[in-house]
Design a protein around this motif. Structure first.
Motif, short mmCIF file in Angstrom:
data_model
loop_
_atom_site.label_atom_id
_atom_site.label_comp_id
_atom_site.label_asym_id
_atom_site.label_seq_id
_atom_site.Cartn_x
_atom_site.Cartn_y
_atom_site.Cartn_z
N GLU A 106 0.82 -1.21 0.00
CA GLU A 106 0.00 0.00 0.00
C GLU A 106 0.86 1.27 0.00
N TRP A 107 2.09 1.10 0.46
CA TRP A 107 2.95 2.28 0.59
C TRP A 107 3.39 2.74 -0.78
N ARG A 108 3.36 3.98 -0.98
CA ARG A 108 3.89 4.52 -2.22
C ARG A 108 4.61 5.81 -1.89
N LEU A 109 5.44 6.25 -2.78
CA LEU A 109 6.17 7.49 -2.54
C LEU A 109 5.20 8.64 -2.46
N PRO A 110 5.40 9.61 -1.56
CA PRO A 110 4.56 10.80 -1.58
C PRO A 110 4.64 11.43 -2.97
N ALA A 111 3.49 11.76 -3.49
CA ALA A 111 3.47 12.23 -4.87
C ALA A 111 4.37 13.43 -5.06
N ASN A 112 5.24 13.33 -6.00
CA ASN A 112 6.05 14.48 -6.37
C ASN A 112 5.17 15.41 -7.19
N PRO A 113 4.97 16.64 -6.74
CA PRO A 113 4.07 17.52 -7.47
C PRO A 113 4.42 17.62 -8.94
N ARG A 130 0.31 21.88 5.12
CA ARG A 130 -0.64 22.22 4.06
C ARG A 130 -0.65 21.12 2.99
N TYR A 131 0.55 20.73 2.56
CA TYR A 131 0.71 19.66 1.57
C TYR A 131 1.79 18.70 2.06
N GLU A 132 1.53 17.40 1.92
CA GLU A 132 2.54 16.39 2.26
C GLU A 132 3.79 16.59 1.41
N SER A 133 3.58 16.99 0.17
CA SER A 133 4.72 17.13 -0.75
C SER A 133 5.61 18.32 -0.38
N TRP A 134 5.16 19.17 0.53
CA TRP A 134 5.98 20.31 0.98
C TRP A 134 6.64 20.02 2.32
N GLU A 162 -4.71 29.24 -4.75
CA GLU A 162 -3.53 28.55 -4.20
C GLU A 162 -3.00 27.56 -5.22
N ALA A 163 -1.75 27.11 -5.00
CA ALA A 163 -1.13 26.14 -5.90
C ALA A 163 -0.21 25.24 -5.10
N GLU A 164 -0.06 24.02 -5.56
CA GLU A 164 0.85 23.07 -4.90
C GLU A 164 2.09 22.82 -5.75
N VAL A 165 1.89 22.81 -7.06
CA VAL A 165 2.99 22.49 -7.98
C VAL A 165 3.80 23.76 -8.24
N LEU A 166 4.99 23.81 -7.66
CA LEU A 166 5.77 25.05 -7.69
C LEU A 166 7.08 24.87 -8.45
#
Lengths: 237, 333
Positions: free
Chosen positions: A214-221, B85-89, B284-288
């Motif tokens: 179930e684990w996956r990498l946190p999505a890279n924006p 705010r975002y996990e990706s940050w 707002e935006a997440e993809v920077l």
């Protein structure tokens, strides 16, 4: 000729091994780890049971952002899998060296103070003339009504602060090295934390990637852009 | 991607940007968490203003502001950990160390440079040229009026400097490295080429000889408003706050990978400057980042304005006087 510098190596290199309670072939293990090697600036090569990789300036979202080069070895054992890693981190090395840089800045501040010392005579004169002209600033009646403290009168200031300063008869240097010394200490602390923490996080990441479906990498924006084609996204199969 | 029409512009045509307050995320959790992350920002602002307004003279000094500022940033780092705010940050060890390196430059070598070529010299020069006694009426105004004026005048200067950086190529070269960040964290404001950091400090507010307490009050407004523009915390920011102050929502739009969106929300504290001059985009935006989210390392950040400037000048000269060569980097202006 090879030079063996184990203490120097320990600054930026992490080595270790762990056992996974599931028997898997190296190819299966590398397939599960594959998303970590399909990111920006990553090059990797699989040679039998060993995967070698380098990462050029990975994004913060990359789970291997700290350890930018190294190798992973996967070996099948009876009912288990042994995974060993040997990785290096430029970030740890630079962080280890950062205190020297800030000590250099402290030296620069002291050097500039020596070259360009403040002029005590001139400063005193200007201060005196300014103080002579200066009248105590009156607060607006609204501020008086609301109870804001009134500014100190010059004679009060002199009695509180001036006495000590005149005894010392010292002029404050133009540049203070204190912040540079503090930052050198902070970077040494950050290095110690990173040297201890980052290998632990690496082990956790590898274990999760190998064992938790179930684990996956946190999505890279950057992987989620739907207009600009990512140059580093995993090719569709 | 079609984007959203905002005034004469289309926002979000190149990369995802959420436009309008209706669609942005909310704080998730129980009533206490909701309450805390709704009222934290206003309470901190009013507490800071009250502190600097009533603090005894012995406490109302720059060193107190310095200590309070560091303590407040540590608290905000804790909030980033608790309610991102975002996990990706999410802040990593490496990002924290990198951010702190830039912060460290600001406290050491840049401060030294500033005393010779930066705002300190400009202020001294301007104060020497004009007869500032004519402005003494200003220091007789109520403290809060002075503080608001200082904050707004200083931010007005920063607005136009920042807007200039996005519209004039030589200035853009100094600012571009700051736009390569791919996430927002509390210390990300310090990331950038040192030349930019010196330029952005050249506001006009410092030229006036204000009462120290009013200046500290203005600093407190800046600390408890502008500090949130680079923060990875989800707040339910009140509507009135979003209308007059800059927020991380506004600033994330400014840092998005969408070209048109980056040309909005230039102010640091008072978003009403953007509203007045037509550059505000609520959302707002997440993809920077730039170039599809390519990270710029410290070494490149340090030489980028010079190396890129050299390449652009060479290309321009060759285009004008010789054979055309490669085009300069986009987006630039």
């Amino acid at each position: 000729m090879t030079i063996n510098l184990p203490f120097f190596d320990a600054i930026w290199r992490a080595r270790g091994a762990m056992v996974i309670d599931e028997e898997m072939a190296p190819a299966t293990a590398f397939e599960r780890l594959d998303p970590m090697f399909q990111l920006h600036g990553t090059k990797y090569k699989v040679d039998g049971d060993t995967l070698t990789y380098t990462k050029d300036n990975p994004t913060p979202q990359d789970k291997l952002a700290t350890f930018t080069r190294g190798s992973l070895k996967v070996e099948r054992q009876s009912g288990q899998t042994a995974v060993s890693y040997d990785v290096r981190s430029h970030a740890l090395l630079y962080c280890f060296l950062a205190p020297l840089l800030f000590l250099g800045f402290a030296g620069l501040a002291l050097g500039l103070n020596a070259i360009d010392p403040p002029d005590p005579k001139g400063k005193d004169e200007t201060e005196e003339s300014a103080e002579a002209d200066e009248e105590p600033q009156q607060l607006h009646w609204i501020d008086q009504m609301l109870g804001a403290p009134a500014p100190d009168k010059p004679e009060e200031k002199d009695s509180e602060e001036g006495a000590e300063e005149s005894d010392k008869d010292e002029v404050k240097p133009k540049h203070s090295p204190t912040s540079a010394y503090v930052l050198a200490g902070i970077f040494f602390l950050i290095y110690c934390v990173g040297r201890f923490l980052e290998p632990l996080l690496l082990r956790r990441t590898l274990r999760r990637a190998l064992t938790d479906p179930e684990w996956r990498l946190p999505a890279n924006p950057s992987d989620r852009r739907d207009v600009v084609t990512p140059t580093f996204a995993k090719p569709e199969e | 991607m079609s984007g959203v029409q905002v005034g004469n512009r289309v926002i979000g045509a190149d990369a995802p940007v959420t436009v309008g307050w209706e669609n942005i995320g909310r704080v998730e959790g129980g009533p206490f968490k909701q309450f805390f992350f709704t009222y934290f920002q206003p309470v901190m602002l009013f507490a800071a203003v009250a502190f600097w307004y009533y603090a005894p003279n012995s406490l109302a000094v720059a060193s107190t502001a310095f200590i309070v500022g560091i303590g407040f940033k540590i608290l905000l780092l804790g909030l980033e950990w608790v309610n991102p705010r975002y996990e990706s940050w999410k802040l990593t060890w490496k990002e924290f160390a990198t951010d702190l390196f830039y912060v460290g430059l600001g406290f050491t070598v840049l401060r030294m440079a500033d005393s010779y070529i930066g705002a300190d010299v400009m202020i001294e020069f301007v104060q020497g040229v004009f007869d500032w006694d004519k402005f003494s009426w200003f220091t007789a105004l109520p403290l809060l009026v002075q503080a608001l004026a200082i904050s707004m005048i200083f931010d007005f200067g920063q607005y136009w400097m920042h807007r200039g950086m996005h519209n004039w190529y030589p200035l853009w070269l100094t600012h571009a490295p700051h736009h390569y960040i791919t996430q927002l964290n509390i210390n990300k404001g310090a990331i950038g080429n040192p030349v930019e950091l010196i330029l952005i400090g050249l506001g006009v507010g410092g030229f006036f000889d204000f009462l120290p307490r009013a200046f500290l009050l203005a600093g407190a407004i800046g600390l408890t408003v502008a500090v949130y523009q680079h923060i990875n915390v989800r707040f339910n920011t009140p509507g009135w706050w979003r209308y007059i102050f800059n927020t991380v929502e506004h600033h994330s739009v400014h840092h998005s990978q969408d070209y048109e969106a980056t040309r909005s929300n230039y102010s640091a504290t008072w978003i009403i400057w953007d509203r007045i001059f037509g550059t505000c985009v609520d959302g707002e935006a997440e993809v920077l980042g730039m170039e599809g989210g390519r990270r710029m390392d410290i070494r490149e950040t340090m030489h980028f304005p010079f190396s890129e400037g050299y390449k652009s000048t060479k290309a321009w000269l060759q285009e004008r006087f010789g054979q055309p060569t490669e085009q300069r980097q986009e987006p630039a202006e």
